[in-house]
Motif scaffolding. Structure first.
Motif, short mmCIF file in Angstrom:
data_model
loop_
_atom_site.label_atom_id
_atom_site.label_comp_id
_atom_site.label_asym_id
_atom_site.label_seq_id
_atom_site.Cartn_x
_atom_site.Cartn_y
_atom_site.Cartn_z
N TRP A 24 129.85 46.84 17.28
CA TRP A 24 128.86 46.03 17.98
C TRP A 24 128.04 46.91 18.91
O TRP A 24 128.56 47.75 19.64
CB TRP A 24 129.55 44.93 18.79
CG TRP A 24 130.42 44.04 17.96
CD1 TRP A 24 130.16 43.55 16.71
CD2 TRP A 24 131.71 43.54 18.33
NE1 TRP A 24 131.20 42.77 16.28
CE2 TRP A 24 132.17 42.75 17.25
CE3 TRP A 24 132.53 43.67 19.45
CZ2 TRP A 24 133.40 42.10 17.26
CZ3 TRP A 24 133.74 43.02 19.46
CH2 TRP A 24 134.18 42.24 18.38
N GLU A 40 122.81 41.61 21.45
CA GLU A 40 123.81 42.25 20.59
C GLU A 40 123.30 42.31 19.16
O GLU A 40 122.55 41.45 18.71
CB GLU A 40 125.10 41.44 20.64
CG GLU A 40 126.23 41.93 19.72
CD GLU A 40 127.42 40.98 19.78
OE1 GLU A 40 128.20 41.10 20.75
OE2 GLU A 40 127.54 40.13 18.87
N THR A 41 123.73 43.37 18.45
CA THR A 41 123.57 43.41 17.00
C THR A 41 124.70 44.25 16.41
O THR A 41 125.56 44.76 17.14
CB THR A 41 122.18 43.91 16.59
OG1 THR A 41 121.98 43.65 15.19
CG2 THR A 41 122.01 45.40 16.87
N GLU A 48 120.58 51.40 15.01
CA GLU A 48 119.91 50.36 15.79
C GLU A 48 119.51 50.89 17.18
O GLU A 48 118.41 50.59 17.67
CB GLU A 48 120.83 49.16 15.90
CG GLU A 48 121.10 48.51 14.55
CD GLU A 48 122.54 48.08 14.32
OE1 GLU A 48 122.88 47.71 13.18
OE2 GLU A 48 123.34 48.11 15.29
N ARG A 90 117.34 44.39 12.97
CA ARG A 90 118.55 44.17 13.77
C ARG A 90 118.31 44.59 15.22
O ARG A 90 118.80 43.94 16.16
CB ARG A 90 119.73 44.94 13.17
CG ARG A 90 120.12 44.45 11.77
CD ARG A 90 121.48 44.97 11.35
NE ARG A 90 121.57 46.41 11.29
CZ ARG A 90 121.30 47.15 10.22
NH1 ARG A 90 120.88 46.58 9.10
NH2 ARG A 90 121.42 48.46 10.26
N SER A 93 116.30 41.94 16.85
CA SER A 93 117.16 40.78 17.08
C SER A 93 117.93 40.92 18.39
O SER A 93 118.03 39.96 19.17
CB SER A 93 118.15 40.63 15.91
OG SER A 93 117.48 40.45 14.68
N ALA A 94 118.48 42.10 18.63
CA ALA A 94 119.25 42.32 19.86
C ALA A 94 118.38 42.16 21.10
O ALA A 94 118.79 41.54 22.09
CB ALA A 94 119.89 43.70 19.83
N CYS A 276 121.69 37.86 14.79
CA CYS A 276 121.69 39.30 15.07
C CYS A 276 120.96 40.10 14.01
O CYS A 276 120.75 41.30 14.20
CB CYS A 276 123.11 39.82 15.20
SG CYS A 276 123.89 39.50 16.78
N TRP A 277 120.60 39.48 12.89
CA TRP A 277 119.95 40.20 11.79
C TRP A 277 118.57 39.66 11.45
O TRP A 277 117.69 40.44 11.07
CB TRP A 277 120.82 40.11 10.53
CG TRP A 277 122.12 40.86 10.61
CD1 TRP A 277 122.49 41.77 11.56
CD2 TRP A 277 123.23 40.75 9.71
NE1 TRP A 277 123.76 42.23 11.31
CE2 TRP A 277 124.24 41.63 10.18
CE3 TRP A 277 123.48 40.00 8.56
CZ2 TRP A 277 125.47 41.77 9.53
CZ3 TRP A 277 124.69 40.14 7.91
CH2 TRP A 277 125.67 41.02 8.39
N GLY A 280 116.59 37.49 15.71
CA GLY A 280 116.98 36.96 17.01
C GLY A 280 116.91 35.44 17.06
O GLY A 280 116.71 34.75 16.06
N LEU A 308 126.92 37.33 19.95
CA LEU A 308 126.43 36.51 18.85
C LEU A 308 127.08 35.14 18.86
O LEU A 308 126.42 34.12 18.61
CB LEU A 308 126.69 37.20 17.52
CG LEU A 308 126.38 36.38 16.26
CD1 LEU A 308 124.91 36.01 16.19
CD2 LEU A 308 126.81 37.12 15.00
#
Length: 378
Positions: A24, A40-41, A48, A90, A93-94, A276-277, A280, A308
C-alpha cells in the motif's frame, strides 16, 4: 487554503498480507491551513510514487485543494500523453482520495455528506474469502462461520486452480466438477440463505467461460466476476448473451471512459469500480452515475488497504444505486489493525456509516516505528 506539500509513505517491510508483503502507498496532501488529507493506492508503490512526485506534485503545489474537479482534470491532462491506464491513474486516485478527505475536514463533515448525503442507514456487504478457513476444502464450515456472524453473501474463486493448470484454454469434466464442488456443497447445506459470487480473475477464454457459466447456473451464483480479461467488451457481450447469470466487471477498468463501452454494449449486470484504481472518489461517483442511467447497480471493489476500506464505505453510503460492498474479514479483523486511528468493522453483517470529518481517519503515529523501515518522500 493552498497545497504546500505532497508526501508519500509506504512500509518497505514488516507487514505481510494474504498476497505477500504489504504494497500500500499512502499519500498526504499538506496545506497552509494545517489540514492534511490522506489517500491510498496499490499495488506498486515505487511506480505510483514516481508519478506523484514527478508529474502530479507540480500540478498541485500552490493550488486550492477544494477545487477537486479542476485539479483532477489538470492531473489527467498532465499524464494523458504518457498513458493513463496504469500507475498514472492509480497515482491520481490516491491524490483524489486525499483531496476529498481534506474537503471533509475543512467542512467538518464526513465525505459521504459532501457527495450528497447518506442513502442508507447501514451498508450491505459480502465477504471476499481470504480467510484462514479454505473455501476449497471447508466451504460449508466457512459459510457457516459467516452466517453466524450475520454475513449473508460471500465471494470465492474455485476455478482458479484449474485455470492455472490449463492456462484457461480448456477444462475437463473432472475439472469442472472440482470447480463446482464448493458452490454445490454450500447450496446443499444452506440453500439460498447464503449468496455466493464467483470470481475468475480474467483467466478464461470465451468458450471455456461459456461452458463454466452454463455449468454453474443451476447453483444460482450471485454473479460471475471477470471471467475474461477486461480488454475486449465485444467478447463480454457474447458471454452475456450465453448466460442468465449477471456478469460483474471490472475492478481493472479505469475512468468513466474505460467503463463507457461496457455500459453501452450491455454486457455487465453489476458495475465494479475500484476507488484506488479508477480515478478516486471523484471518478467512481461519475461511473456510478453513468451506470444509474442504464439502471445498473454498483458493487465497488474493496480488496486493498485500510484507507480504501473507509473511502469505499463513504462512497457506498452515498450511492443510490449501490447493490453491495465488498469487505475482507481477514483485512478488517487482522491486517488493518494498528495502521489507522479508527476502525470500521462489520456490525451484524453490515457496515455502519463511516465517521467524519473527511474520511474519519489518520495514520496511527506509531505505525512506522512498530512495523519497520519507512520510505517517506516529501
Amino acid at each position: 487554503m493552498k497545497i504546500t506539500a505532497i508526501e508519500t509513505l509506504h512500509l518497505s517491510r514488516g507487514i505481510t498480507v494474504h498476497a505477500g508483503p504489504i504494497q500500500w502507498l499512502w499519500v498526504l496532501v499538506h496545506t497552509d491551513a494545517g489540514l492534511t488529507g490522506l489517500g491510498e493506492t496499490y499495488p506498486h508503490p515505487e511506480a505510483e510514487k514516481a508519478i506523484i512526485h514527478r508529474s502530479l506534485a507540480p500540478v498541485l503545489l500552490g493550488r486550492d485543494p477544494l477545487s477537486i474537479d479542476r485539479l483532477w482534470a489538470d492531473m489527467f491532462q498532465a499524464i494523458s500523453y504518457s498513458g493513463w491506464a496504469g500507475a498514472e491513474m492509480r497515482a491520481i486516485s490516491a491524490i483524489d482520495i486525499a483531496l476529498w478527505d481534506l474537503a471533509g475536514k475543512a467542512a467538518g463533515a464526513p465525505v459521504y455528506q459532501l457527495l450528497g448525503g447518506a442513502s442508507r442507514e447501514s451498508i450491505r456487504t459480502y465477504n471476499t474469502c481470504y480467510d484462514r478457513v479454505d473455501f476449497m476444502t471447508e466451504p460449508v464450515r466457512l459459510a457457516r462461520e459467516l452466517l453466524e456472524s450475520g454475513i449473508r453473501a460471500m465471494k470465492i474463486w474455485p476455478f482458479d486452480g484449474v485455470a492455472h493448470e490449463t492456462g484457461g484454454q480448456y477444462i475437463t469434466p473432472d475439472q469442472m466438477r472440482r470447480g463446482i464442488e464448493p458452490l454445490r456443497l454450500i447450496r446443499e447445506e444452506f440453500g439460498d440463505s447464503m449468496d455466493v459470487a464467483l470470481e475468475f480473475h480474467g483467466y478464461w477464454n470465451l468458450p471455456c467461460a461459456i461452458r463454466i457459466a452454463e455449468a454453474v447456473t443451476p447453483y444460482s451464483p450471485m454473479w460471475l466476476e471477470e471471467m475474461l480479461p477486461q480488454d475486449n467488451m465485444v467478447a463480454y457481450k457474447l458471454l452475456a448473451k450465453a448466460t442468465k447469470v449477471p456478469l460483474c466487471l471490472s475492478e481493472r477498468l479505469m475512468t468513466r471512459w474505460g467503463f463507457r463501452e461496457l455500459l453501452e454494449n450491455g454486457a455487465a449486470g453489476i458495475i465494479m469500480p475500484d476507488i484506488c484504481w479508477c480515478g478516486g472518489i471523484s471518478e467512481a461517483k461519475k461511473i456510478a452515475m453513468m451506470a444509474e442511467t442504464y439502471y445498473l447497480p454498483i458493487a465497488p471493489h474493496n480488496c486493498g488497504g485500510p484507507v480504501l476500506h473507509f473511502a469505499t464505505a463513504h462512497l457506498a453510503a452515498n450511492l443510490t444505486n449501490l447493490s453491495i460492498m465488498e469487505t475482507v474479514r481477514r483485512h478488517y479483523l487482522e491486517e488493518y489493525r494498528g495502521i489507522l486511528t479508527n476502525e470500521l468493522p462489520l456490525e451484524g453483517g453490515s457496515l455502519p456509516l463511516p465517521p467524519g470529518p473527511g474520511l474519519g481517519i489518520l495514520l496511527d503515529p506509531g505505525v512506522f516505528t512498530r512495523h519497520g523501515v519507512v520510505d517517506r518522500t516529501p
